[in-house]
Design an enzyme around this catalytic site. Structure first.
Site, PDB file in Angstrom:
ATOM      1  N   GLY A 280      -4.314  -1.976  -0.834  1.00  0.00           N
ATOM      2  CA  GLY A 280      -3.413  -1.617  -2.182  1.00  0.00           C
ATOM      3  C   GLY A 280      -3.075  -0.180  -2.012  1.00  0.00           C
ATOM      4  O   GLY A 280      -3.734   0.553  -1.320  1.00  0.00           O
TER       5      GLY A 280
ATOM      6  N   GLY B 293      -2.318   3.553  -4.262  1.00  0.00           N
ATOM      7  CA  GLY B 293      -2.738   4.459  -5.342  1.00  0.00           C
ATOM      8  C   GLY B 293      -4.243   5.221  -5.041  1.00  0.00           C
ATOM      9  O   GLY B 293      -4.704   4.959  -3.943  1.00  0.00           O
TER      10      GLY B 293
ATOM     11  N   HIS C 200      -6.946  -1.885   9.296  1.00  0.00           N
ATOM     12  CA  HIS C 200      -6.534  -3.273   9.161  1.00  0.00           C
ATOM     13  C   HIS C 200      -6.556  -4.037  10.475  1.00  0.00           C
ATOM     14  O   HIS C 200      -5.866  -4.076  11.294  1.00  0.00           O
ATOM     15  CB  HIS C 200      -4.855  -2.880   8.906  1.00  0.00           C
ATOM     16  CG  HIS C 200      -4.574  -2.699   7.532  1.00  0.00           C
ATOM     17  ND1 HIS C 200      -4.551  -3.436   6.598  1.00  0.00           N
ATOM     18  CD2 HIS C 200      -4.643  -1.264   6.998  1.00  0.00           C
ATOM     19  CE1 HIS C 200      -4.453  -2.730   5.427  1.00  0.00           C
ATOM     20  NE2 HIS C 200      -4.238  -1.336   5.638  1.00  0.00           N
TER      21      HIS C 200
ATOM     22  N   SER D   9       0.550  -1.179  -0.070  1.00  0.00           N
ATOM     23  CA  SER D   9      -0.053   0.178  -0.007  1.00  0.00           C
ATOM     24  C   SER D   9       0.902   1.362   0.170  1.00  0.00           C
ATOM     25  O   SER D   9       0.368   2.186  -0.302  1.00  0.00           O
ATOM     26  CB  SER D   9      -0.880   0.046   1.271  1.00  0.00           C
ATOM     27  OG  SER D   9      -1.890  -0.858   1.139  1.00  0.00           O
TER      28      SER D   9
ATOM     29  N   GLY E  43      -4.420   6.970   1.903  1.00  0.00           N
ATOM     30  CA  GLY E  43      -4.625   8.655   1.781  1.00  0.00           C
ATOM     31  C   GLY E  43      -5.544   9.032   1.261  1.00  0.00           C
ATOM     32  O   GLY E  43      -5.925  10.131   0.889  1.00  0.00           O
ATOM     33  N   PHE E  44      -6.642   8.102   0.877  1.00  0.00           N
ATOM     34  CA  PHE E  44      -8.087   8.609   0.432  1.00  0.00           C
ATOM     35  C   PHE E  44      -9.059   7.986   1.149  1.00  0.00           C
ATOM     36  O   PHE E  44      -8.965   7.003   2.074  1.00  0.00           O
ATOM     37  CB  PHE E  44      -8.182   7.970  -1.207  1.00  0.00           C
ATOM     38  CG  PHE E  44      -7.380   8.504  -2.011  1.00  0.00           C
ATOM     39  CD1 PHE E  44      -7.803   9.481  -3.016  1.00  0.00           C
ATOM     40  CD2 PHE E  44      -5.924   7.915  -2.182  1.00  0.00           C
ATOM     41  CE1 PHE E  44      -6.991   9.922  -3.656  1.00  0.00           C
ATOM     42  CE2 PHE E  44      -5.321   8.426  -3.181  1.00  0.00           C
ATOM     43  CZ  PHE E  44      -5.569   9.628  -4.095  1.00  0.00           C
TER      44      PHE E  44
ATOM     45  N   CYS F 163      -9.465  -1.722   3.571  1.00  0.00           N
ATOM     46  CA  CYS F 163      -8.773  -0.484   3.246  1.00  0.00           C
ATOM     47  C   CYS F 163      -9.241  -0.129   1.754  1.00  0.00           C
ATOM     48  O   CYS F 163     -10.288   0.231   1.369  1.00  0.00           O
ATOM     49  CB  CYS F 163      -6.905  -0.894   3.192  1.00  0.00           C
ATOM     50  SG  CYS F 163      -6.239   0.797   3.331  1.00  0.00           S
TER      51      CYS F 163
ATOM     52  N   GLN G  23     -12.759   0.993  -0.340  1.00  0.00           N
ATOM     53  CA  GLN G  23     -13.036   2.246  -1.214  1.00  0.00           C
ATOM     54  C   GLN G  23     -13.666   1.843  -2.347  1.00  0.00           C
ATOM     55  O   GLN G  23     -14.428   2.119  -3.036  1.00  0.00           O
ATOM     56  CB  GLN G  23     -11.758   3.071  -1.380  1.00  0.00           C
ATOM     57  CG  GLN G  23     -11.168   3.566  -0.086  1.00  0.00           C
ATOM     58  CD  GLN G  23      -9.866   3.995  -0.309  1.00  0.00           C
ATOM     59  OE1 GLN G  23      -8.966   3.492  -1.021  1.00  0.00           O
ATOM     60  NE2 GLN G  23      -9.184   4.553   0.955  1.00  0.00           N
TER      61      GLN G  23
ATOM     62  N   ASN H   8      -3.585   2.942   6.936  1.00  0.00           N
ATOM     63  CA  ASN H   8      -2.567   3.213   6.214  1.00  0.00           C
ATOM     64  C   ASN H   8      -3.418   3.539   4.826  1.00  0.00           C
ATOM     65  O   ASN H   8      -3.628   2.664   3.981  1.00  0.00           O
ATOM     66  CB  ASN H   8      -1.557   1.968   5.916  1.00  0.00           C
ATOM     67  CG  ASN H   8      -0.805   2.490   4.593  1.00  0.00           C
ATOM     68  OD1 ASN H   8      -0.617   3.659   4.176  1.00  0.00           O
ATOM     69  ND2 ASN H   8      -0.148   1.491   3.964  1.00  0.00           N
TER      70      ASN H   8
ATOM     71  N   GLU I 190      -5.962  -7.083  10.695  1.00  0.00           N
ATOM     72  CA  GLU I 190      -4.822  -8.112  10.724  1.00  0.00           C
ATOM     73  C   GLU I 190      -3.652  -7.439  11.450  1.00  0.00           C
ATOM     74  O   GLU I 190      -2.516  -8.071  11.402  1.00  0.00           O
ATOM     75  CB  GLU I 190      -4.615  -8.700   9.527  1.00  0.00           C
ATOM     76  CG  GLU I 190      -3.553  -8.084   8.566  1.00  0.00           C
ATOM     77  CD  GLU I 190      -4.198  -6.445   8.278  1.00  0.00           C
ATOM     78  OE1 GLU I 190      -3.330  -5.690   7.613  1.00  0.00           O
ATOM     79  OE2 GLU I 190      -5.408  -6.187   8.271  1.00  0.00           O
TER      80      GLU I 190
END
Length: 390
Positions: free
Chosen positions: A251, A253, A362, A44, A322-323, A278, A282, A320, A364
């Site tokens: 993942g 981007g 997350h 990620s 950024g969107f 994560c 989205q 983790n 996990e």
């Protein structure tokens, strides 16, 4: 000497470690105190330079068991102080040598508090990190010329090239235990410090958008047999495998750039139970008509509070990203189940009629926290209930 230069002209100079090369990416900060090896190898973080807010990094070295991917995924690593001593019985290398072997530049000896405050106020931005002799002007220009994260599809760079079954020999997923009295080792071998695995009762397919190995470990620990497939695998191929459910992984981007993933998620959700983490969260939100937006500096760390709106419980989570999903854009068929208590952004969703849900954090998390691990068990119970009713 080394340099970190931001696109807005701010420059930090320190001591280079790792590989003496020049790299660029989006610089952002992570507030975790431990787990730097998991951070370095998390797909990620593809395309990003990570700055750790904890001042002392590297004291327990690195080892081949705690990686989330076979190699580091970051573009650079920034810390305040690199430990000169590696002290852990599992360590096989130092952080310095690990990054050097991977071709990743590191920078220590800068004021990471000043960097973090700058990014918090100005937002994550493009940057250049280098262990070479660059002038401030040269480094800043490299940062300005670097591509941004918006519109980027890094999933194609990190996804599996072909399908594979996770841990068929059942020697990669067993849970660590350090309880005294574990089975002693044979001469010349490590002691048995792993718990036995439960039977694999459910077969699921995991779409690999940049999956962390610890997610796969946790799925197996909760009774799932997992087949990992590349991100662009057709829906028909997955349905032909006759899985009990589908998992959408984390993942890197921009989630809005993944048209193929949105279509796949919507199609599979009409056929099978689906759970996402994560980026998977989205993707599901966009698949049903929602939109995402770029966070100012993202959520990256192991201390993010999340409230479960269904129960009122609050969990400390590892995050983790950024969107985030735009709450107002979500259709009526999706219910917001969790909120990030730091800024009120969406941290979990579920479909009101279909067995489809996802979380932005997350469960996990390795090395922790473990407040949210129950989600894997809930997914297993959901599939078990569905199999009984069919």
């Amino acid at each position: 000497m080394g340099i970190l230069a931001l696109e807005d002209g701010r420059v930090f100079r320190g001591e280079s470690f790792g590989a003496p090369v020049t790299s660029h990416g989006e610089v952002c900060f992570n507030t975790s105190m431990t787990g730097y090896q998991e951070i370095l190898t998390d797909p990620s973080y593809r395309g990003q330079i990570i700055a750790m807010t904890h001042p002392h990094i590297g004291n327990y070295g690195v080892n081949p068991l705690d990686v989330e991917n076979a190699s580091p995924q970051v573009r650079g690593f920034v810390i305040e102080e690199l430990s000169p001593v590696v002290s852990n019985w599992r360590a096989t290398a130092s952080l310095d040598s690990y990054l050097a072997d991977a071709g990743i530049p590191g920078l220590q000896g800068i004021d990471t508090r000043a960097l973090t405050k700058h990014l918090r106020e100005r937002g994550a931005m493009r940057a250049c990190i280098s262990g070479l002799e660059l002038s401030d002007e040269e480094a800043v220009q490299i940062a300005k010329d670097a591509p941004g994260i918006l519109g980027s599809d890094f999933v194609r760079e990190v996804t599996a090239t072909e399908s594979y079954d996770w841990d068929p020999a059942e020697d990669l997923s067993r849970e660590w235990t350090l309880v005294q009295g574990t089975q002693p080792a044979a001469e010349g071998m490590m002691p048995d410090v792993f718990l036995p695995l439960p039977p694999a009762e459910h077969f699921i397919v995991a779409y690999d958008y940049g999956v962390k190995k610890n997610i796969l470990r946790n799925l197996r620990q909760h009774g799932f047999q997992v087949r990992v497939v590349p991100a662009l695998t057709p829906v028909e191929d997955v349905l032909a495998m006759k899985p009990d459910g589908v998992f959408l992984t984390n993942g890197p981007g921009d989630p809005a750039a993944l048209d193929y993933a949105h279509k796949t998620a919507k199609s599979l959700a009409n056929e099978l139970p689906v759970f996402g983490i994560c980026l998977g969260c989205q993707i599901l939100g966009i698949a049903y008509g929602g939109t995402t937006f770029k966070l100012k500096f993202g959520h990256r760390g192991a201390n993010q509070p999340v409230k479960n709106l269904l129960t009122g419980a609050v969990a400390i989570t590892s995050q983790n990203h950024g969107f985030a999903l735009e709450a107002a854009s979500l259709p009526d068929c999706l219910e917001v189940t969790h909120l990030n208590l730091n800024d009120g952004t969406v941290a979990g969703i579920r479909h009101r009629e279909l067995p489809v849900s996802a979380v932005q954090f997350h469960p996990e998390a390795s090395p922790g926290p473990h407040d949210a691990q129950d989600f894997f068990g809930e997914f297993a119970n959901l599939i078990a209930s569905r199999k009984k009713s069919v």
